[in-house]
Design an enzyme around this catalytic site. Sequence first.
Site, PDB file in Angstrom:
ATOM      1  CE  LYS A  10      -4.261  -1.955   1.726  1.00  0.00           C
ATOM      2  NZ  LYS A  10      -5.538  -1.546   2.369  1.00  0.00           N
ATOM      3  CB  ILE A  11       0.034   4.768   0.667  1.00  0.00           C
ATOM      4  CG1 ILE A  11       0.701   6.108   0.325  1.00  0.00           C
ATOM      5  CG2 ILE A  11      -0.603   4.789   2.057  1.00  0.00           C
ATOM      6  CD1 ILE A  11      -0.277   7.248   0.144  1.00  0.00           C
TER       7      ILE A  11
ATOM      8  CB  CYS B 201       1.838  -0.374   5.456  1.00  0.00           C
ATOM      9  SG  CYS B 201       3.575   0.043   5.184  1.00  0.00           S
TER      10      CYS B 201
END
Length: 270
Positions: free
Chosen positions: A76-77, A215
């Site tokens: 994810k980010i 995340c």
Amino acid sequence: MSELRFVRMGFGADAVEYQEAWDEQRRVHAARFAGEVPDTVLLLEHPPVYTAGRRTEDSERPLDGTPVIDVDRGGKITWHGPGQLVGYPIQQLPRPVDVVAHVRRLEEALIRTCAEYGLETTRVEGRSGVWVLGDPVERRPAIGGLTLDLDPRLGDDEFDPRLGGPEYAPSNAGQRHEDRKLAQIGIRVAKGVTMHGFSFNVNPDTTWFDRIIPCGIRDAGVTSLAAEVGRDITVEDVLPTVERHLRDVLENAELKPREIERNPAAQPAA
């Protein structure tokens, strides 16, 4: 595995823009697939940048519209920036590739690195990366005067820690005695060759993580090696140690293809 080649792309004032490093990854990836170069680990720092893996949700991105680069890795980010050592191992692995085993090897090299600085780190089941474990829930201090059973992160799916003030900020997880991530891992495998890799928080400004849901994890936070050991440590300090452990773990690994379970009932009769 053949001997690893390490390429130090740039650090500090020579930090490498994310797009430049991504382009270099793709160039080396193509050369590795063609057999023109050996397995290679690119090591560098980035200027501040948010990157989002394929599973990132809109609700995990910065609320203020800060630009995010969408990339083709898993996960994810996250954030990259000064004080964080980034490594991109570009390796050819046997097919079908055992992605989990590759992630575990990267984690192991960083766990060993932390141990040399007197810091015990570990893995957390179901969550990739390298972690510092917090206290058991019953021993953690109350947040904002609330008992832990009223922690909105645990009971409200729509609670946004980015709007919850410093009490819920990912960068303050250590003060809350919670689990906190020290190193992030996200990879991609194409044509049997890996890309992307790890980011190791050595001494960054971890408040950069407070603008996102790092995340995608809402009930834990982030930390750094320097914060955990209580003294100044730089990327330059840890660089040779990380290289040594990556070389040891990756070069000595017994690489095997991922095992594929077969249904005996589906096999043709002899």
